[in-house]
Each structure stands twice: as structure tokens, then as C-alpha cells.
Scaffold this motif. Structure first.
Motif, mmCIF file in Angstrom:
data_model
loop_
_atom_site.group_PDB
_atom_site.id
_atom_site.type_symbol
_atom_site.label_atom_id
_atom_site.label_comp_id
_atom_site.label_asym_id
_atom_site.label_seq_id
_atom_site.Cartn_x
_atom_site.Cartn_y
_atom_site.Cartn_z
ATOM 1 N N TYR A 49 104.414 28.095 56.986
ATOM 2 C CA TYR A 49 103.121 28.664 57.356
ATOM 3 C C TYR A 49 102.058 28.375 56.304
ATOM 4 N N ALA A 50 102.478 28.155 55.065
ATOM 5 C CA ALA A 50 101.522 27.876 53.989
ATOM 6 C C ALA A 50 101.327 26.384 53.766
ATOM 7 N N TRP A 51 102.068 25.559 54.502
ATOM 8 C CA TRP A 51 101.968 24.112 54.369
ATOM 9 C C TRP A 51 101.199 23.563 55.576
ATOM 10 N N VAL A 52 99.872 23.528 55.427
ATOM 11 C CA VAL A 52 98.982 23.140 56.526
ATOM 12 C C VAL A 52 98.552 21.689 56.355
ATOM 13 N N GLY A 53 98.542 20.952 57.446
ATOM 14 C CA GLY A 53 98.148 19.553 57.404
ATOM 15 C C GLY A 53 99.348 18.661 57.113
ATOM 16 N N ASP A 54 99.086 17.369 57.084
ATOM 17 C CA ASP A 54 100.164 16.401 56.880
ATOM 18 C C ASP A 54 100.278 15.927 55.440
ATOM 19 N N ASP A 55 99.218 16.134 54.663
ATOM 20 C CA ASP A 55 99.215 15.623 53.289
ATOM 21 C C ASP A 55 99.545 16.756 52.321
ATOM 22 N N PRO A 56 100.688 16.701 51.639
ATOM 23 C CA PRO A 56 101.074 17.793 50.732
ATOM 24 C C PRO A 56 100.132 17.966 49.545
ATOM 25 N N CYS A 57 99.375 16.926 49.214
ATOM 26 C CA CYS A 57 98.444 17.011 48.091
ATOM 27 C C CYS A 57 97.049 17.464 48.529
ATOM 28 N N GLY A 58 96.894 17.763 49.797
ATOM 29 C CA GLY A 58 95.598 18.193 50.318
ATOM 30 C C GLY A 58 94.831 17.042 50.917
ATOM 31 N N ASP A 59 94.024 17.344 51.919
ATOM 32 C CA ASP A 59 93.278 16.300 52.634
ATOM 33 C C ASP A 59 91.958 16.881 53.106
ATOM 34 N N GLY A 60 90.856 16.379 52.549
ATOM 35 C CA GLY A 60 89.544 16.891 52.954
ATOM 36 C C GLY A 60 89.378 18.337 52.542
ATOM 37 N N ASP A 61 89.166 19.202 53.520
ATOM 38 C CA ASP A 61 88.977 20.618 53.245
ATOM 39 C C ASP A 61 90.298 21.366 53.069
ATOM 40 N N ALA A 64 96.091 21.591 48.645
ATOM 41 C CA ALA A 64 97.482 21.150 48.474
ATOM 42 C C ALA A 64 98.423 22.239 48.978
ATOM 43 N N TRP A 65 99.579 21.844 49.417
ATOM 44 C CA TRP A 65 100.563 22.806 49.903
ATOM 45 C C TRP A 65 100.984 23.744 48.779
ATOM 46 N N SER A 66 101.249 24.986 49.147
ATOM 47 C CA SER A 66 101.688 25.980 48.176
ATOM 48 C C SER A 66 102.968 25.532 47.488
ATOM 49 N N GLY A 67 102.959 25.576 46.159
ATOM 50 C CA GLY A 67 104.125 25.181 45.385
ATOM 51 C C GLY A 67 104.213 23.699 45.088
ATOM 52 N N VAL A 68 103.245 22.932 45.573
ATOM 53 C CA VAL A 68 103.227 21.489 45.363
ATOM 54 C C VAL A 68 102.121 21.141 44.372
ATOM 55 N N THR A 69 102.460 20.427 43.321
ATOM 56 C CA THR A 69 101.488 19.958 42.335
ATOM 57 C C THR A 69 101.476 18.441 42.347
ATOM 58 N N CYS A 70 100.270 17.884 42.386
ATOM 59 C CA CYS A 70 100.119 16.434 42.437
ATOM 60 C C CYS A 70 99.284 15.942 41.259
ATOM 61 N N SER A 71 99.422 14.670 40.957
ATOM 62 C CA SER A 71 98.580 14.045 39.947
ATOM 63 C C SER A 71 98.256 12.630 40.409
ATOM 64 N N ARG A 77 97.821 9.422 44.717
ATOM 65 C CA ARG A 77 98.304 10.709 44.226
ATOM 66 C C ARG A 77 99.804 10.782 44.470
ATOM 67 N N VAL A 78 100.524 11.374 43.513
ATOM 68 C CA VAL A 78 101.968 11.542 43.648
ATOM 69 C C VAL A 78 102.319 13.002 43.386
ATOM 70 N N VAL A 79 103.429 13.438 43.947
ATOM 71 C CA VAL A 79 103.910 14.805 43.750
ATOM 72 C C VAL A 79 104.700 14.857 42.449
#
Length: 330
Positions: A49-61, A64-71, A77-79
Motif C-alpha cells: 500500500y505504501a509502494w505507489v507507482g512502478d518506479d521504486p526511486c520515485g517518478d515525477g510527483d 520513492a517507495w517506503s524503505g527504499v533508498t536510491c542514489s 538511479r540505483v537502489v
């Protein structure tokens, strides 16, 4: 000259706009997008429920998915961190995690994961922290875990791992914290672990281990940085060897509930910062050297359940020593 200055300034602005555009539109590596979406499909609703969208690092508005950190690495971008704990994940260890090749932290503790750790775990060459404690994981620890050369913290306590503790753990030169408490390990503790120059905390308590401390510390110069040694609630035999005093950084020595015997050597009282010494519920005998009672740091000495001479007294009030996760995770 004015034209040249204007031209240079204009070029700089264009360059900044281009760099900003690249940063804004930086895409997440397809490999990581695929892996996280596979994991998403296998997890329970409390995560999804907290993982919205297809991109775990965030996309547009979308964040990033909860608990996922990217750089950002180059144009992508990579997880780098995945922390999904205490959310009642049920089922086998998600093998797709091992496709996140840039992970430095993997924390899935306090869930309901079952089955083995897959051998593909050895692919995570950049992993520094692996926390899988408080699950229902089973089987043997795969030897491939010894390929995680950058690992500094390994938490596998409170599971149902079986078999012997793998010698391959001695191949982790940066390892500082090794928690294997309360599993079903058998056999001897690999003395090769003594070669780990940075190991500060070793906890193999509450297992089915056999052998002696003399075997564990037989390598000359072993465990040079060790502060906390938990061997309690096993089937260890033999005595406390005088060579244990060579572990000069030791602060906690937990030997309770084994089958150890003999006298307590005088030299152990001269470990400079020894603070907690648990000898209870073994078969020790003789006297406790007076030096223990004069030790400037020793706060607790538990001795009940042994065959010491009458008049030997404990130090401190007997209580269970519990250290929280925050004492080790930093």
C-alpha cells in the motif's frame, strides 16, 4: 571582450540547465525497477500500500517507495538500501533482492520469512549491513555469504538456522558485529573467526554448539578487537584457558549454562576493561581470585550453579543482560 564574457556566461547557464535536466529526468536502472516490482508482487498488503507507482526511486510527483533508498550513479538511479522490517512479510526470502547489486544495507528483520537464505546472496558485493534477525529462516547458512567482502554487520539471530557455523564468515575482513544467537547451530565454533581483525561483537549463544574455548582461541593473536563474547546456553566443555587474558579488549564474557569446569584463572582478572563476567550454571570449582573483587571495571560476576568453595560471593545483582538493536546499529 564584452561579447566573450557574455558568450561564456551564456554557455555556463546552458550547461547548468543541461545538468539539471539530466538530474531531474534521471531514470532508475531497469534491473532495479524489475527486481523491486518482483518483490512488491510477493509481499503482503502492509508493504504494497505504501509502494505507489512502478518506479521504486520515485517518478515525477510520486516519492520513492517506503524503505527504499536510491542514489545516482552516472545517468541512472540505483537502489542502495532496502529496509522493510516489522511488517509481517510472510513467505520465502525474496530471491529478487539479490539482483539489487548496488545494495549496501538490507534489513528485513522482524518478519515471518521462511526457508533458506539463497546462495545468490553472494552477488551483493557492496553490502555492508545484513539484518535478518527475528524471522523463521531455516536450513544452513550458504557459504556464499563469505563473498560479501564489505560486510560490517551481520544479524541472523532468532531464526531456525541449522548445521555448522560456516568457516567462510572468516573471509569478511571488515566484519564488526556477528549475531547468530538462538538458532540451531551444531558443531564447533570455527576458530578461523579469530582472524577477523575488526570483530567487536560475537554472539553464538542459545545454540547446540560443542567444543572448548581453548580450541576457539588457538590462533595466536586472535580476536584483537573483540569486546563482547557470548557463548552462553550451549554445550561447551573444558575450562577457561589462561590465554583468554590475551583478549585485552574484552568487556563482556558470557559463559552461562554450559558444561565447563575447572578453576577460574587469575589472569582473566587482569583483562583491563572486563565489565560483565557470567560463569553461572557450569561446573567450575575452587576459589575466585581476589583480583576480581578489586577490578576497577567489573560490575557483575555471576557464579551460582557451580561448585565453588563456600564463601565465594558474586558481584552485582543477577539480572538478564539485554542489549537493544540501537547498541549495535549505527
Amino acid at each position: 571582450m564584452h561579447y566573450l564574457r557574455s558568450s561564456t556566461g551564456f554557455s555556463s547557464i546552458i550547461l547548468l540547465i543541461c545538468l539539471f535536466s539530466i538530474a531531474v529526468h534521471c531514470k532508475t536502472l531497469k534491473r532495479d525497477v524489475k527486481a523491486l516490482n518482483e518483490i512488491k508482487a510477493s509481499l503482503g498488503w502492509r508493504v504494497v500500500y505504501a509502494w505507489v507507482g512502478d518506479d521504486p526511486c520515485g517518478d515525477g510527483d510520486l516519492p520513492a517507495w517506503s524503505g527504499v533508498t536510491c542514489s545516482t550513479q552516472g545517468d541512472y538511479r540505483v537502489v542502495t538500501e532496502l529496509e522493510v522490517y516489522a511488517v509481517s512479510i510472510v513467505g520465502p526470502f525474496p530471491t529478487a533482492v539479490t539482483n539489487l547489486l548496488d545494495l549496501t544495507r538490507l534489513d528485513l528483520h522482524n518478519n515471518k520469512l521462511t526457508g533458506p537464505i539463497p546462495p545468490q546472496i553472494g552477488r551483493l558485493k557492496r553490502l555492508k549491513i545484513l539484518n535478518l534477525r527475528w524471522n523463521k529462516l531455516q536450513d544452513v547458512i550458504p557459504p556464499e555469504i563469505g563473498e560479501l567482502k564489505k560486510l560490517t554487520q551481520l544479524y541472523l539471530s532468532f531464526n531456525s538456522f541449522k548445521g555448522e557455523i560456516p568457516r567462510e564468515l572468516a573471509n569478511l575482513p571488515d566484519l564488526q558485529y556477528l549475531h547468530l544467537h538462538q538458532n540451531r547451530f551444531i558443531g564447533r565454533i570455527p576458530p578461523e573467526l579469530g582472524s577477523l581483525q575488526n570483530l567487536r561483537h560475537l554472539d553464538v549463544g542459545d545454540n547446540h554448539l560443542v567444543g572448548t574455548i581453548r580450541e576457539l582461541i588457538r590462533i595466536e593473536g586472535c580476536f584483537p578487537a573483540l569486546r563482547n563474547l557470548y557463548l552462553n546456553n550451549n554445550y561447551l566443555t573444558g575450562g577457561i584457558p589462561a590465554q583468554l587474558a590475551n583478549l585485552t579488549n574484552l568487556e563482556i564474557l558470557h559463559l552461562s549454562y554450559n558444561k565447563m569446569s575447572g578453576i577460574v584463572p587469575f589472569g582473566v582478572a587482569h583483562i583491563p576493561k572486563l565489565t560483565y563476567l557470567y560463569l553461572d550454571h557450569n561446573q567450575f570449582s575452587g576459589r575466585i581470585p581476589d583480583a576480581f573483587y578489586k577490578h576497577p571495571y567489573l560490575k557483575e560476576l555471576y557464579i551460582e550453579g557451580n561448585s565453588f568453595r563456600p564463601g565465594v560471593k558474586p558481584i552485582g545483582i543477577h539480572k538478564v543482560l539485554e542489549l537493544s538493536d540501537s547498541d549495535f546499529l549505527f
